[in-house]
Design an enzyme around this catalytic site. Structure first.
Site, PDB file in Angstrom:
ATOM      1  N   CYS A   2       0.819  -1.209   0.000  1.00  0.00           N
ATOM      2  CA  CYS A   2       0.000   0.000   0.000  1.00  0.00           C
ATOM      3  C   CYS A   2       0.863   1.275   0.000  1.00  0.00           C
ATOM      4  CB  CYS A   2      -0.926   0.091   1.219  1.00  0.00           C
ATOM      5  SG  CYS A   2      -1.937  -1.359   1.436  1.00  0.00           S
ATOM      6  N   ARG A  27       3.123   0.368  -5.317  1.00  0.00           N
ATOM      7  CA  ARG A  27       3.029  -0.321  -4.032  1.00  0.00           C
ATOM      8  C   ARG A  27       1.754  -1.146  -3.910  1.00  0.00           C
ATOM      9  NH1 ARG A  27       6.618   1.847  -0.446  1.00  0.00           N
ATOM     10  NH2 ARG A  27       5.437   0.983   1.284  1.00  0.00           N
ATOM     11  N   TRP A  74      -2.861  -2.533  -1.607  1.00  0.00           N
ATOM     12  CA  TRP A  74      -2.465  -3.875  -2.011  1.00  0.00           C
ATOM     13  C   TRP A  74      -3.121  -4.781  -0.981  1.00  0.00           C
ATOM     14  CZ3 TRP A  74       0.617  -8.033  -0.143  1.00  0.00           C
ATOM     15  CH2 TRP A  74       1.017  -8.954  -1.124  1.00  0.00           C
ATOM     16  N   ASN A 100      -0.609   1.905   5.962  1.00  0.00           N
ATOM     17  CA  ASN A 100       0.213   0.942   5.213  1.00  0.00           C
ATOM     18  C   ASN A 100       0.874   0.044   6.234  1.00  0.00           C
ATOM     19  OD1 ASN A 100       2.045  -0.374   3.511  1.00  0.00           O
ATOM     20  ND2 ASN A 100       3.553   1.253   3.742  1.00  0.00           N
ATOM     21  N   GLY A 101       0.699  -1.268   6.073  1.00  0.00           N
ATOM     22  CA  GLY A 101       1.297  -2.216   7.020  1.00  0.00           C
ATOM     23  C   GLY A 101       0.294  -3.296   7.359  1.00  0.00           C
ATOM     24  N   GLU A 479      18.203 -13.959 -12.953  1.00  0.00           N
ATOM     25  CA  GLU A 479      17.567 -12.642 -13.017  1.00  0.00           C
ATOM     26  C   GLU A 479      16.729 -12.511 -14.300  1.00  0.00           C
ATOM     27  OE1 GLU A 479      16.779 -10.416 -11.154  1.00  0.00           O
ATOM     28  OE2 GLU A 479      16.448  -8.649 -12.381  1.00  0.00           O
ATOM     29  N   LYS A 483      12.722 -11.770 -14.403  1.00  0.00           N
ATOM     30  CA  LYS A 483      12.113 -10.641 -15.145  1.00  0.00           C
ATOM     31  C   LYS A 483      10.985 -11.149 -16.026  1.00  0.00           C
ATOM     32  CE  LYS A 483      13.124  -7.850 -13.501  1.00  0.00           C
ATOM     33  NZ  LYS A 483      13.899  -7.892 -12.367  1.00  0.00           N
ATOM     34  N   GLU A 486       7.916 -12.171 -13.957  1.00  0.00           N
ATOM     35  CA  GLU A 486       7.259 -11.010 -13.339  1.00  0.00           C
ATOM     36  C   GLU A 486       6.349 -10.271 -14.297  1.00  0.00           C
ATOM     37  OE1 GLU A 486      10.072  -8.976  -9.992  1.00  0.00           O
ATOM     38  OE2 GLU A 486      10.917  -9.002 -11.997  1.00  0.00           O
ATOM     39  N   HIS A 502      20.928 -33.404 -15.404  1.00  0.00           N
ATOM     40  CA  HIS A 502      20.452 -34.101 -14.202  1.00  0.00           C
ATOM     41  C   HIS A 502      18.948 -33.974 -14.024  1.00  0.00           C
ATOM     42  CE1 HIS A 502      24.512 -34.996 -13.111  1.00  0.00           C
ATOM     43  NE2 HIS A 502      24.852 -33.720 -13.178  1.00  0.00           N
ATOM     44  N   LYS A 599       6.143  -3.310  -5.604  1.00  0.00           N
ATOM     45  CA  LYS A 599       7.574  -3.009  -5.664  1.00  0.00           C
ATOM     46  C   LYS A 599       8.228  -3.086  -4.300  1.00  0.00           C
ATOM     47  CE  LYS A 599      10.951  -0.328  -7.881  1.00  0.00           C
ATOM     48  NZ  LYS A 599      11.388  -1.569  -8.524  1.00  0.00           N
TER      49      LYS A 599
END
Ligand code: G6P
Length: 604
Positions: A2, A27, A74, A100-101, A479, A483, A486, A502, A599
């Site tokens: 948030c 956020r 969020w 927020n939290g 990475e 990407k 995401e 393997h 983010k």
């Protein structure tokens, strides 16, 4: 996660709050809401979904006051809906709160308040806060006191803003384990979860610490500790300019941030590194002779920056390095003590798992050093030492420029450690020169992106993709794979090329795409034979290399400039970032705000 923003002054609050919310959408973007105080009434407008829905809400023009608070959500507790959107009001509609939290003991608090006759309309943890403030206000008759008593009852994390007609010329804010900055204007003041949200209006900021409270009026800000004793705080001038948090000519923030990399890497190198001079980090006075192990701890892309640079520390400093995810490290009783240096990497400086891991390392007596992008963020205030990347504001949820800056800065740090330990060599000197050459080499890659764009068009409909590499090429493969997941929602995996045989090779059949990264002269032949093995089984292959490679049936060959394999992640990651970007665009997806992600992950 948030995002919260607040304004008090003489302008109309709504445009400032909407602008702030738009910049904080990274956020979370499940719903958004605003409360403006006007003529002693708290007027609230909320909309499900993105901030643009709130912006076009026909009720919004009715909010005409100059004091307001706003929130982009969020969802954690309760589905995205109007009832669950912030701001939340208490039963008497005298206190409006954005938060927020996460309030961990909200069920308990809700039961206690229900016994006192309070009712709730949302499923959120937040709704207990305005009611708790109202509960204490009944006896205290003082809002600041009521807020301070209410937050003492909260377990968990919070950054809150409170407005009330009972205190019509102030916003009260408080924080614990969630970010909150106060921007200082002339005859007006701002509150936000991060700096860029209000950077258009001011560059002067106060950073609230955990358990501190502030009463913000339009021309005065008073700070208190949690016992309401007044405290003094220092104002900080932030160098970022507002333009650096705008999209400019680019279609998306992510593309802009990918193209900014040569510049921000140059800024990150700054004056720390000069040819034929020793590296320099002000204020780091760790006795490295006393350190027998380095732990690098972070999350997501920042953790990948640790994986990409562990080789440099081991090679030049001869100290063993272990890289771990903060979410694992914090719960596994790591073997650390005063002879361990723990390095924490974080773009935001607010990631909950990384903060918890840092606190654990500090308690164990280890030396702690943070590599952070956001000035004044929580991690910087806890770690023994902080060094900053100069990536500027990173807005797109998928991290790009922060990663390259982290890799570069960690490589410079490794040189500094090696020199402090008394090591010097021709190789070390050449390595310095190579770092200085990185920005121009990055630019060469960015000057021609056509091959990557074409290959993305060829494969964007595929359900799965594989990335392989060895050593730093493996780290960068991880990475690249992250990407892609995401922002394109394509399933992908990264494997150490030698591990293919393997198990994963069983997944390779006609038409499956495999991306190989091969930049290490000692390992290129080995990776190329692994690619030959997948080609034999029908794979469609893209290679990113700066080496001479055998003549093979490669579908897309991306040449990047030569450099030390310890630095190659800074270059080889760029085609991988662009590849993920173009695929997401081909799929018509929102690259800056991918689904379900945020983010800054300030919850566990
Ligand atoms: C989230 C972001 C990632 C980021 C990670 C760590 O998952 O979506 O892009 O790498 O958090 O964030 P930090 O701010 O600590 O680097």
């Amino acid at each position: 996660m948030c995002g919260i923003v607040g304004y008090i002054g003489t302008k109309k609050a709504v445009p400032v709050l909407i602008k702030g919310l738009l910049s904080l959408e990274y956020r979370g973007y499940d719903s958004a809401g605003i409360c403006v105080l006007n003529n002693d009434i708290l007027n609230v407008v909320k909309s499900k979904g993105r901030v643009k829905n709130l912006e076009s809400n026909p009720e919004l023009p009715n909010l005409t006051g100059s004091i307001g608070i706003a929130h982009t959500r969020w969802a954690t507790h309760g589905i995205p809906s109007n009832e669950n959107s912030h701001p939340h009001l208490d039963n008497s509609k005298e206190f409006a709160v954005v938060h927020n939290g996460i309030i961990e003991n909200y069920t308990e608090l809700r039961k206690m308040l229900e016994k006192e006759g309070y009712t709730f309309i949302s499923q959120t943890d937040t709704e207990v806060i305005p009611n708790l403030i109202s509960y204490y206000y009944k006896t205290e008759k003082d809002i600041l006191k009521a807020v301070s008593l209410a937050i003492k009852d909260l377990k968990g994390s919070y950054a809150i803003e409170v407005i009330s007609p009972l205190l019509p010329d102030s916003i009260i804010v408080a924080r614990k384990d969630s970010p909150l900055v106060i921007g200082v204007g002339k005859g007006e003041n701002y509150v936000a979860s991060d700096i860029p949200a209000v950077l258009n209006y001011t560059t002067k900021f106060y950073f609230l610490e955990d358990n501190e409270i502030a009463k913000i009026d339009k021309d005065k800000i008073s700070f208190y500790n949690n016992s309401l004793q007044p405290i003094q705080k220092e104002i900080k001038d932030i160098e970022w300019d507002a333009a650096s948090s705008e999209k400019g000519v680019f279609a998306d923030y992510m593309l802009k941030e990918i193209f900014e990399q040569p510049q921000v890497v140059m800024e990150t190198i700054g004056s720390r590194l000069k040819p034929n001079e020793k590296c320099y980090f002000e204020d780091i006075d760790i006795d490295l002779k006393d350190i027998n192990k380095i732990f690098v701890v972070a999350c997501g892309t920042a953790m990948h920056a640790g994986l990409a640079t562990k080789y440099t520390f081991e090679h030049f400093c001869k100290i063993p390095v272990e890289v771990d995810m903060a979410s694992e490290f914090r719960y596994r009783n790591p073997l650390i003590d005063e002879h361990t240096l723990c390095i924490f990497i974080s773009q935001s400086g607010e990631t909950a798992d990384t903060i918890a891991a840092l606190k654990l390392a500090k308690n164990a007596g280890s030396k702690t050093l943070a590599v952070v992008n956001v000035i004044g963020s929580s991690i910087t205030r806890i770690a023994d030492y902080t060094i900053y990347t100069h990536a500027g504001p990173e807005i797109a949820v998928a991290s790009t420029k922060a990663y390259t800056c982290q890799v570069v800065l960690l490589n410079i740090l490794a040189i500094y450690f090696a020199e402090s330990l008394g090591y010097s060599s021709k190789e070390l000197e050449n390595f310095k020169t190579e770092i200085l050459e990185l920005p121009s080499k990055m630019k060469i890659i960015l000057d021609d992106t056509k091959l990557i764009e074409d290959f993305a068009k060829e494969v964007y409909t595929q359900p799965d993709l594989y990335f392989i590499g060895r050593n730093t090429d493996y780290a960068v493969s991880m990475e690249g794979s992250l990407k892609l997941k995401e922002i394109s929602y394509i399933h992908s995996e990264a494997y150490a090329a030698g591990e293919l045989k393997h198990g994963p090779i069983a997944l390779i059949e006609d038409g499956v795409t495999v991306i190989g990264v091969a930049t290490n002269p000692n390992l290129v032949e080995k990776t190329m034979s692994n690619l030959e093995e997948v080609i034999t089984r029908g794979a469609n292959v893209m290679v990113i290399t700066n080496q001479d490679i055998p003549n093979m049936k490669i579908n897309c060959n991306i040449r990047i400039p030569k450099c030390s394999s310890m630095l190659s992640p800074v270059l080889s990651v760029i085609p991988l970032q662009l590849f993920a970007y173009y695929i997401a665009k081909d799929k018509n997806l929102d690259v800056d705000k991918p689904r379900n992600l945020a983010k800054s992950v300030t919850v566990e």
